[in-house]
Design a protein around this motif. Structure first.
Motif, short mmCIF file in Angstrom:
data_model
loop_
_atom_site.label_atom_id
_atom_site.label_comp_id
_atom_site.label_asym_id
_atom_site.label_seq_id
_atom_site.Cartn_x
_atom_site.Cartn_y
_atom_site.Cartn_z
N GLU A 93 0.89 -1.13 0.01
CA GLU A 93 0.12 -0.12 -0.06
C GLU A 93 0.89 1.26 -0.13
O GLU A 93 0.60 2.30 -0.76
N ILE A 94 1.96 1.26 0.85
CA ILE A 94 2.73 2.35 0.84
C ILE A 94 3.58 2.41 -0.37
O ILE A 94 3.69 3.71 -1.03
N LEU A 95 4.06 1.38 -1.11
CA LEU A 95 4.53 1.49 -2.29
C LEU A 95 3.84 2.07 -3.36
O LEU A 95 4.09 2.98 -4.10
N LYS A 96 2.38 1.50 -3.34
CA LYS A 96 1.56 2.37 -4.31
C LYS A 96 1.20 3.53 -3.96
O LYS A 96 1.18 4.45 -5.11
N THR A 97 0.99 4.13 -2.86
CA THR A 97 0.58 5.52 -2.50
C THR A 97 1.64 6.38 -2.84
O THR A 97 1.58 7.54 -3.44
N THR A 98 3.06 5.96 -2.81
CA THR A 98 4.12 6.78 -2.87
C THR A 98 4.24 6.85 -4.44
O THR A 98 4.53 7.83 -4.83
N ARG A 99 4.24 5.73 -5.08
CA ARG A 99 3.99 5.81 -6.61
C ARG A 99 3.06 6.75 -7.33
O ARG A 99 3.26 7.65 -8.08
N GLU A 100 1.65 6.75 -6.61
CA GLU A 100 0.79 7.49 -7.20
C GLU A 100 1.17 9.06 -6.86
O GLU A 100 0.82 9.67 -7.71
N GLN A 101 1.58 9.28 -5.83
CA GLN A 101 1.69 10.58 -5.27
C GLN A 101 2.88 11.07 -5.90
O GLN A 101 2.76 12.44 -6.40
N LEU A 102 4.01 10.46 -6.07
CA LEU A 102 5.06 11.10 -6.91
C LEU A 102 4.96 11.53 -8.40
O LEU A 102 5.21 12.49 -8.93
N THR A 103 4.15 10.22 -8.87
CA THR A 103 3.64 10.53 -10.18
C THR A 103 2.82 11.73 -10.49
O THR A 103 3.10 12.64 -11.24
#
Lengths: 240, 79
Positions: A93-103
């Motif tokens: 979940e954290i990796l996903k949120t990080t990816r989405e947010q940074l993108t």
């Protein structure tokens, strides 16, 4: 009652308690806490470690989530490798949120043909950005990439429990910067020994200061300390 | 400068509890864009941060992006 536990770092347990009290708006005497690490002043500038305490916050002040910011402000500075103590894999979940947010951030910065890759790199979560305008994304002395990294950490850990620091990189910038910082440290140490006086390095961020301390800790002829505040915090190299 | 306005909205929304409360108005004067950020009263601390650290980071990122468009930008947080 929803009890939240928040970690505070500071030079000593005493200071950490002051900080917790101020931040949570709970009088010091009423704090219930556990000492995770009493910290260490180190010896000859080596092994300096922040004190860490875990405080219960049942009041759940509206601002309590902003604590992440506090933790970041203090961590990664003059602490040792133990500081992060990441336990196991970062959650998907954290990796996903990080990816989405940074993108979302890089896209809206208007950078062309960007690619974002986020993965668990053991000690940290690595968030690599590949883009044509890497200079613009990194900024002068890395100020832009550092700002993005900071905002990303605050945003992600508002929604999730803290796991490990997210480090944003672009085209190998972090490694290049570390090498540059080590080179400055090396030359400054040599000059400090030769001239027999303490020398100040330029102001650096926590990760860079840490790189200097680690790099020079094997040099028996000098010791290093940090001084100054915020943007002006810098390492001083002293001959022994 | 809709791109800069949007960037500021995206950044602010990621930090607050009430994303719908984020409002940005943009005024353009020649090559300078003034962005005014408003958030829900309870969220103001979340876009300013301790000793303004978050606000500073927001400004840094928005300014970097403005360079790309050949603009100067001023970010004001209105409370």
């Amino acid at each position: 009652m929803n009890t939240e536990k928040i970690e505070f770092h500071a030079g000593t347990v005493d200071e950490a308690l002051d900080k917790a009290s101020a931040r949570l708006g709970i009088p010091r005497e009423q704090l219930s806490y556990e000492v995770l690490d009493p910290g260490s002043a180190g010896f000859l500038g080596l092994g300096t470690r922040d004190a860490r305490i875990l405080v219960e916050n049942d009041a759940r002040t509206p601002d309590s989530r902003a604590i992440v910011e506090e933790v970041f402000a203090e961590s990664g500075g003059e602490t040792t490798e133990e500081e992060a103590r990441p336990s196991g894999e970062a959650s998907p979940e954290i990796l996903k949120t990080t990816r989405e947010q940074l993108t979302r951030i890089v896209e809206n910065m208007g950078l062309t043909s960007c690619e974002v890759e986020v993965y668990d790199a053991g000690e940290i979560i690595a968030a690599d950005v590949r883009c044509e305008e890497s200079g613009l994304f990194i900024g002068h002395k890395g100020e832009t990439i550092d700002a993005v990294q900071y905002l990303l950490n605050v945003a992600v850990y508002r929604r999730h429990e803290y796991e490990k620091k997210i480090v944003v990189d672009c085209e190998g910038y972090r490694q290049r910067r570390i090498e540059a910082v080590q080179s400055i440290a090396h030359r400054t140490a040599r000059r400090s020994i030769k001239e027999r006086r303490p020398l100040k390095l330029p102001p650096m961020n926590a990760a860079e200061r840490r790189a200097v301390h680690l790099y020079l800790k094997d040099n028996p002829k000098v010791t290093t300390v940090s001084e100054g505040r915020d943007e002006n915090r810098r390492v001083v190299v002293k001959p022994l | 400068m809709p791109q800069l306005k949007r960037l500021l909205e995206v950044l602010a929304q990621s930090l607050v509890d009430d994303p719908d409360g984020v409002k940005v108005t943009a005024t353009e004067l020649e090559s300078t864009v003034v962005l005014e950020l408003r958030v829900a009263p309870d969220d103001i601390g979340k876009v300013i941060g301790k000793q303004g650290r978050i606000a500073r980071a927001i400004r840094t990122v928005v300014k970097a992006s403005a360079v790309r468009y050949g603009k100067k930008v001023i970010v004001e947080i209105v409370d």
